[in-house]
Scaffold this active site. Structure first.
Site, PDB file in Angstrom:
ATOM      1  N   GLY A   6      16.206  51.158 -14.128  1.00 28.11           N
ATOM      2  CA  GLY A   6      15.827  51.535 -12.639  1.00 28.11           C
ATOM      3  C   GLY A   6      16.718  50.477 -11.852  1.00 28.11           C
ATOM      4  O   GLY A   6      17.783  50.751 -11.208  1.00 28.11           O
ATOM      5  N   HIS A   7      16.501  49.127 -12.241  1.00 25.18           N
ATOM      6  CA  HIS A   7      17.722  48.332 -11.995  1.00 25.18           C
ATOM      7  C   HIS A   7      19.479  47.873 -11.557  1.00 25.18           C
ATOM      8  O   HIS A   7      19.677  48.309 -11.064  1.00 25.18           O
ATOM      9  CB  HIS A   7      17.573  47.039 -12.329  1.00 25.18           C
ATOM     10  CG  HIS A   7      15.889  46.607 -12.693  1.00 25.18           C
ATOM     11  ND1 HIS A   7      15.000  46.247 -13.098  1.00 25.18           N
ATOM     12  CD2 HIS A   7      14.867  45.866 -11.313  1.00 25.18           C
ATOM     13  CE1 HIS A   7      13.946  45.825 -12.820  1.00 25.18           C
ATOM     14  NE2 HIS A   7      13.984  45.435 -11.857  1.00 25.18           N
ATOM     15  N   GLN A  54       3.108  36.968  -4.929  1.00 25.34           N
ATOM     16  CA  GLN A  54       2.703  38.540  -4.935  1.00 25.34           C
ATOM     17  C   GLN A  54       1.789  38.681  -5.990  1.00 25.34           C
ATOM     18  O   GLN A  54       1.196  39.982  -5.776  1.00 25.34           O
ATOM     19  CB  GLN A  54       3.749  39.600  -4.389  1.00 25.34           C
ATOM     20  CG  GLN A  54       4.420  39.337  -5.799  1.00 25.34           C
ATOM     21  CD  GLN A  54       6.087  40.468  -5.995  1.00 25.34           C
ATOM     22  OE1 GLN A  54       6.423  39.695  -4.804  1.00 25.34           O
ATOM     23  NE2 GLN A  54       6.177  41.200  -6.311  1.00 25.34           N
ATOM     24  N   ASP A 109       9.273  51.641  -5.116  1.00 32.51           N
ATOM     25  CA  ASP A 109       8.454  51.361  -4.359  1.00 32.51           C
ATOM     26  C   ASP A 109       8.002  51.298  -2.461  1.00 32.51           C
ATOM     27  O   ASP A 109       9.070  50.805  -2.175  1.00 32.51           O
ATOM     28  CB  ASP A 109       8.703  49.460  -4.449  1.00 32.51           C
ATOM     29  CG  ASP A 109       8.455  48.883  -6.131  1.00 32.51           C
ATOM     30  OD1 ASP A 109       7.296  48.906  -6.654  1.00 32.51           O
ATOM     31  OD2 ASP A 109       9.473  49.267  -6.499  1.00 32.51           O
ATOM     32  N   SER A 112      10.146  50.863 -15.098  1.00 31.51           N
ATOM     33  CA  SER A 112       9.236  49.886 -14.538  1.00 31.51           C
ATOM     34  C   SER A 112       9.148  48.924 -15.801  1.00 31.51           C
ATOM     35  O   SER A 112       8.934  49.150 -16.653  1.00 31.51           O
ATOM     36  CB  SER A 112       7.937  49.901 -14.815  1.00 31.51           C
ATOM     37  OG  SER A 112       6.982  49.099 -13.737  1.00 31.51           O
ATOM     38  N   SER A 113       9.204  47.409 -15.087  1.00 29.76           N
ATOM     39  CA  SER A 113       9.261  46.551 -16.465  1.00 29.76           C
ATOM     40  C   SER A 113       7.614  46.615 -17.065  1.00 29.76           C
ATOM     41  O   SER A 113       7.983  45.983 -18.509  1.00 29.76           O
ATOM     42  CB  SER A 113       9.512  45.329 -15.671  1.00 29.76           C
ATOM     43  OG  SER A 113      10.702  45.088 -14.684  1.00 29.76           O
TER      44      SER A 113
HETATM   45  P1  AMP Z   1      10.798  44.545 -10.166  1.00 31.26           P
HETATM   46  O1  AMP Z   1      11.909  44.038 -10.383  1.00 31.26           O
HETATM   47  O2  AMP Z   1       9.633  45.676 -10.022  1.00 31.26           O
HETATM   48  O3  AMP Z   1      10.444  43.409  -7.845  1.00 31.26           O
HETATM   49  O4  AMP Z   1      12.010  45.529  -8.351  1.00 31.26           O
HETATM   50  C1  AMP Z   1      13.519  44.971  -7.817  1.00 31.26           C
HETATM   51  C2  AMP Z   1      13.963  46.445  -7.029  1.00 31.26           C
HETATM   52  O5  AMP Z   1      14.130  47.698  -7.854  1.00 31.26           O
HETATM   53  C3  AMP Z   1      13.103  47.398  -6.224  1.00 31.26           C
HETATM   54  O6  AMP Z   1      13.924  47.412  -4.743  1.00 31.26           O
HETATM   55  C4  AMP Z   1      12.008  48.227  -6.370  1.00 31.26           C
HETATM   56  O7  AMP Z   1      12.016  49.528  -6.124  1.00 31.26           O
HETATM   57  C5  AMP Z   1      13.559  48.725  -7.418  1.00 31.26           C
HETATM   58  N1  AMP Z   1      12.986  49.400  -9.186  1.00 31.26           N
HETATM   59  C6  AMP Z   1      12.086  49.653  -9.635  1.00 31.26           C
HETATM   60  N2  AMP Z   1      12.069  50.172 -10.695  1.00 31.26           N
HETATM   61  C7  AMP Z   1      12.779  51.314  -9.857  1.00 31.26           C
HETATM   62  C8  AMP Z   1      13.035  52.510 -10.493  1.00 31.26           C
HETATM   63  N3  AMP Z   1      12.427  53.201 -11.340  1.00 31.26           N
HETATM   64  N4  AMP Z   1      13.913  53.614  -9.468  1.00 31.26           N
HETATM   65  C9  AMP Z   1      14.552  52.769  -8.725  1.00 31.26           C
HETATM   66  N5  AMP Z   1      14.041  51.202  -8.300  1.00 31.26           N
HETATM   67  C10 AMP Z   1      13.536  50.737  -9.201  1.00 31.26           C
END
Ligand code: AMP
Length: 305
Positions: free
Chosen positions: A35-36, A63, A161, A196-197
């Site tokens: 995703g990232h 958060q 998100d 997702s992480s």
């Molecule tokens: P995070 O590291 O989870 O805070 O996510 C960082 C960015 O990556 C945020 O803008 C999330 O919405 C985006 N993100 C995380 N997972 C996905 C995914 N599966 N598809 C698209 N964007 C994602």
């Protein structure tokens, strides 16, 4: 290109000086996945021809609520930098907590008592904000700080998100930040689960259960007529079934919401909507959403011309 790893504000300021516009920021909490990677690729294209991509990697204590997974959140900086290198990122900004919040003893005790923070407004109190009080205050505060210190022209966020994306867009407008916010559609594994992480912590059985989330969204999309009741019932059925499994899923919320205000749509509504789900499998909380157009009962009953 080997990215510069900036751990302090000073490192960042120095690294920034070598860059040209447009600077495109991708804020993350690290443990980078596909995703990232998709966000980074989008950022790379947005930075053309002469600009650069900056990725922030920061697990933001503000958060996380008490009892949430701040300590347990995956931290994989070396692998993150390697992925950023593959994607042509110029700078990885990975500050420690004390560097980001010198006035907060958050490295010992997460909280926001000593800080001036961003009030996320009414949209920050519903859905994710209702389940995780203070969550969006923490998110917007860190994003505003990142915008301030990095001063990007463009920032890229994921639609996964959706409420966060909407609030960042809102803050950018309301505070006249002059940064273009770009949204990237949700990236999914082949089985439909949104990447997702936190997925790395799912056991095999938990992952199988978690698939009900994306299946519920697909069931809602396929439901006819696409009225509020029919759409919600279709999704609810799939989630309820997953609640009966040996490794069950528990629903936090399933809401059909206005994509601008995130308020639940009222009976009789027709138009663009977001179907949003948050659910827990074991100790892991997962969220997902899908865009759909709902119709009201009257229109649904009209014979086709
Ligand atoms: P995070 O590291 O989870 O805070 O996510 C960082 C960015 O990556 C945020 O803008 C999330 O919405 C985006 N993100 C995380 N997972 C996905 C995914 N599966 N598809 C698209 N964007 C994602």
């Amino acid at each position: 290109m080997i990215p510069v790893l900036a751990r302090t504000m000073l490192d960042l300021a120095q690294a920034r000086r070598a860059l040209r516009a447009p600077m495109v920021l991708v804020p993350t909490m690290g443990a980078l996945h596909e995703g990232h990677r998709t966000l980074l690729r989008r950022a790379r294209r947005l930075a053309e021809p002469a600009g650069s991509v900056i990725v922030s990697v920061f697990v933001n204590p503000l958060q996380f609520g008490p009892g949430e997974d701040f300590e347990l959140y995956p931290r994989t900086l070396e692998a993150d930098v390697a992925l950023c290198r593959e994607e042509g990122v110029a700078v990885v900004f990975a500050p420690g907590v004390a560097e980001m919040y010198p006035s907060l003893e958050a490295h010992r005790r997460p909280g926001r008592e000593q800080l001036i923070t961003v009030d996320a407004g009414p949209m920050g109190d519903i859905l994710e904000g209702a389940s995780r009080p203070g969550f969006f205050c923490g998110v917007l505060t860190v994003i505003l700080k990142l915008f301030q210190v990095i001063q990007p022209q463009i920032a890229v966020f994921g639609e996964k998100d959706a409420q966060q994306l909407a609030l960042v867009e809102r803050m950018t407008k309301d505070f006249n930040l002059g940064i273009q916010i770009v949204a990237v559609p949700t990236v999914r594994d082949a089985d439909g689960l949104a990447t997702s992480s936190r997925n790395t912590y799912l056991s095999g059985a938990e992952r199988a259960t978690a698939l009900a989330i994306s299946r519920a969204l697909q069931a809602a999309l396929a439901a006819r007529p696409r009225t509020i009741d029919v759409v919600l019932a279709a999704a609810r059925r799939v989630l309820d079934d997953a609640g009966q499994l040996i490794t069950p899923l528990t629903v936090d919320y399933l809401v059909l919401a206005d994509p601008v205000t995130f308020a639940p749509v009222s009976p009789g509504f027709s138009g663009n909507a977001l179907l949003l789900v948050a659910a827990k499998v074991g100790t892991i909380r997962l969220i997902d959403n899908i865009f759909l157009v709902v119709t009201n009962d009257v229109d649904a009953r009209e014979p086709r011309a």
